[in-house]
Design a protein around this motif. Structure first.
Motif, PDB file in Angstrom:
ATOM      1  N   ALA A 120      90.272  41.912   8.602  1.00  0.00           N
ATOM      2  CA  ALA A 120      88.934  41.989   9.212  1.00  0.00           C
ATOM      3  C   ALA A 120      89.013  42.264  10.705  1.00  0.00           C
ATOM      4  CB  ALA A 120      88.169  40.696   8.935  1.00  0.00           C
ATOM      5  N   ASP A 121      89.905  41.588  11.412  1.00  0.00           N
ATOM      6  CA  ASP A 121      89.972  41.755  12.862  1.00  0.00           C
ATOM      7  C   ASP A 121      90.521  43.116  13.274  1.00  0.00           C
ATOM      8  OD1 ASP A 121      88.928  39.232  13.235  1.00  0.00           O
ATOM      9  OD2 ASP A 121      90.874  38.262  13.493  1.00  0.00           O
ATOM     10  N   THR A 122      91.151  43.828  12.339  1.00  0.00           N
ATOM     11  CA  THR A 122      91.716  45.140  12.677  1.00  0.00           C
ATOM     12  C   THR A 122      90.720  46.273  12.451  1.00  0.00           C
ATOM     13  OG1 THR A 122      92.604  45.696  10.476  1.00  0.00           O
ATOM     14  CG2 THR A 122      93.936  44.247  11.882  1.00  0.00           C
ATOM     15  N   LEU A 123      89.606  45.968  11.765  1.00  0.00           N
ATOM     16  CA  LEU A 123      88.677  47.042  11.419  1.00  0.00           C
ATOM     17  C   LEU A 123      87.810  47.444  12.603  1.00  0.00           C
ATOM     18  CD1 LEU A 123      87.631  45.911   7.837  1.00  0.00           C
ATOM     19  CD2 LEU A 123      89.195  47.760   8.456  1.00  0.00           C
ATOM     20  N   GLY A 124      87.144  46.445  13.199  1.00  0.00           N
ATOM     21  CA  GLY A 124      86.378  46.698  14.405  1.00  0.00           C
ATOM     22  C   GLY A 124      85.545  47.962  14.351  1.00  0.00           C
ATOM     23  N   GLU A 125      85.798  48.860  15.326  1.00  0.00           N
ATOM     24  CA  GLU A 125      85.022  50.096  15.443  1.00  0.00           C
ATOM     25  C   GLU A 125      85.493  51.183  14.486  1.00  0.00           C
ATOM     26  OE1 GLU A 125      85.169  51.245  19.504  1.00  0.00           O
ATOM     27  OE2 GLU A 125      83.998  49.521  20.212  1.00  0.00           O
ATOM     28  N   ARG A 126      86.444  50.876  13.611  1.00  0.00           N
ATOM     29  CA  ARG A 126      86.927  51.882  12.664  1.00  0.00           C
ATOM     30  C   ARG A 126      85.908  52.143  11.561  1.00  0.00           C
ATOM     31  NH1 ARG A 126      92.676  49.604  10.918  1.00  0.00           N
ATOM     32  NH2 ARG A 126      92.692  51.508   9.666  1.00  0.00           N
ATOM     33  N   LEU A 127      85.006  51.203  11.338  1.00  0.00           N
ATOM     34  CA  LEU A 127      83.987  51.388  10.306  1.00  0.00           C
ATOM     35  C   LEU A 127      82.862  52.272  10.832  1.00  0.00           C
ATOM     36  CD1 LEU A 127      83.809  47.749   8.903  1.00  0.00           C
ATOM     37  CD2 LEU A 127      85.047  49.697   7.938  1.00  0.00           C
TER      38      LEU A 127
END
Length: 380
Positions: A120-127
């Motif tokens: 979850a913490d690695t997704l950030g603005e990647r979504l």
């Protein structure tokens, strides 16, 4: 000139040796082109003493070979008829003990990692606002998280390989059986009613819904991250991109060639209906034989004392609250009644008719959540 269709590819994954001079491998059967969509992953024997699913997936693999030879595998299908060679080797005192790892006493179908929490913490603005892009991004992040793991024990490596094979699948079917039971289905609440055809295909007599059942079982490790991440990132469209279910085919010891072929044919129809196999006729599903009910409404019948178990209700019986389901009889002492605590169908019993205090001797699929059904909802 057309290229000949590819037959099944057999992959052997070695597991870490538990002791000098010993070794085991995980056998994986692959159909279709790697990376093709949709992708289905099916395994049996995670609890290695639950036998019907192993034979059913063997027959399914034979059917898929025929369709592969005809060029009719439309997606990618991964099949493991024996998903747990570790448990399959645990022969003690003349019996196979395949539910728990004898080295750690852990249940083979528990304690899978929570990939949503890990990534979850690695997704950030990647979504983004594109659901398909988000699915690809999340699957890639899951793969990266799994690749960073370095399991040390044989059983930890087994869990790691199974989840690595399945984490990016569109469909995951984990095939089990129960002590003495009618076919039933465990599936995430967000996947209902999409699973109606699967429930009909396996003639499930109980359909048990939960988002979190407790214990981190394999199917929820595959499907659960999707609705967990959707709740974490409500601004981004994240669909339930993995249809994962635990199929309980009946009783552990009911190994029958005709029934195994019938189950394999049902699974083949399901895969064909979901766009993975061509050349399959009669794809119309029947109506489910049961209504879906919350897992919190399933009563686990608990023995209050030790003794022999004399069942008064049969599998498939509809019982009402207060009905006598079983009597626990001390051969040299008292008796104790086990009563239904809900209205519903008795879909599972224990095949060893001896109880100790606290033993689960049966399961009733009710409709109304029970106050005691919180936390760990599955039988360990």
């Amino acid at each position: 000139m057309d290229q000949a269709p590819s037959p099944a590819v057999v992959q052997q994954i070695p597991l870490p040796a538990p002791a000098p001079g010993t070794s085991r491998v995980l056998t994986v059967l692959r159909f279709g082109e790697p990376g093709a969509r949709p992708k289905a992953y099916l395994q049996a024997g995670l609890h290695a003493d639950e036998f019907p699913g192993m034979l059913a997936l063997r027959h399914l693999a034979e059917m898929l070979e025929t369709h592969a030879a005809a060029g009719e595998i439309l997606g990618e299908i991964v099949v493991l008829p024996l998903a747990n060679p570790v448990g399959f080797a645990q022969q003690v005192g003349g019996f196979l003990h395949g539910r728990h790892d004898l080295a750690s006493f852990g249940n083979f179908n528990r304690d899978y990692p929570d990939l949503a929490k890990e990534i979850a913490d690695t997704l950030g603005e990647r979504l983004t606002q594109d659901a398909a892009e988000n699915v690809a991004t999340i699957r890639a992040a899951m793969g990266e998280a799994l690749a960073e793991r370095a399991p040390r024990t044989e059983t930890a490596a087994l869990r790691h390989h199974l989840l690595t094979l399945a984490h990016d699948a569109d469909i995951v079917l984990d095939v089990h059986a129960d002590n003495e039971a009618m076919p039933h289905l465990y599936i995430g609440t967000p996947l209902w009613p999409d699973a109606r055809d699967l429930a009909a295909d396996i003639e499930a007599r109980a359909i048990l819904l939960a988002e979190i059942s407790g214990g981190h079982p394999f199917d929820e490790a595959c499907s659960g991250p999707w609705w967990s991440l959707a709740a974490r990132f409500p601004e981004a469209p994240i669909p339930p991109a993995c249809f994962a279910a635990t199929l309980e085919l009946g009783s552990n010891d009911d190994v029958d060639e005709r029934e195994a072929r019938r189950t394999a044919e049902a699974l083949l129809r399901f895969l064909a209906r979901r766009g993975l196999v061509g050349g399959v006729s009669d794809l119309s599903p029947a109506m489910p034989r049961a209504e879906a009910t919350p897992l919190e409404a399933m009563q686990q019948l608990i023995a209050p004392t030790g003794g022999l178990v004399a069942y008064h209700a049969r599998l498939g019986d509809h019982v009402r609250t207060g009905d006598l389901v079983a009597r626990i009889i001390d051969p040299v002492g008292a008796e104790a009644d086990v009563l239904a605590g809900t209205d519903g169908i008795l879909f599972a019993r224990h095949n060893q008719t001896y109880a100790w205090p606290g033993k689960v001797i049966g399961k009733i699929a009710g409709e109304t959540a029970l106050p005691e059904r919180k936390g760990e909802l599955l039988t360990d």
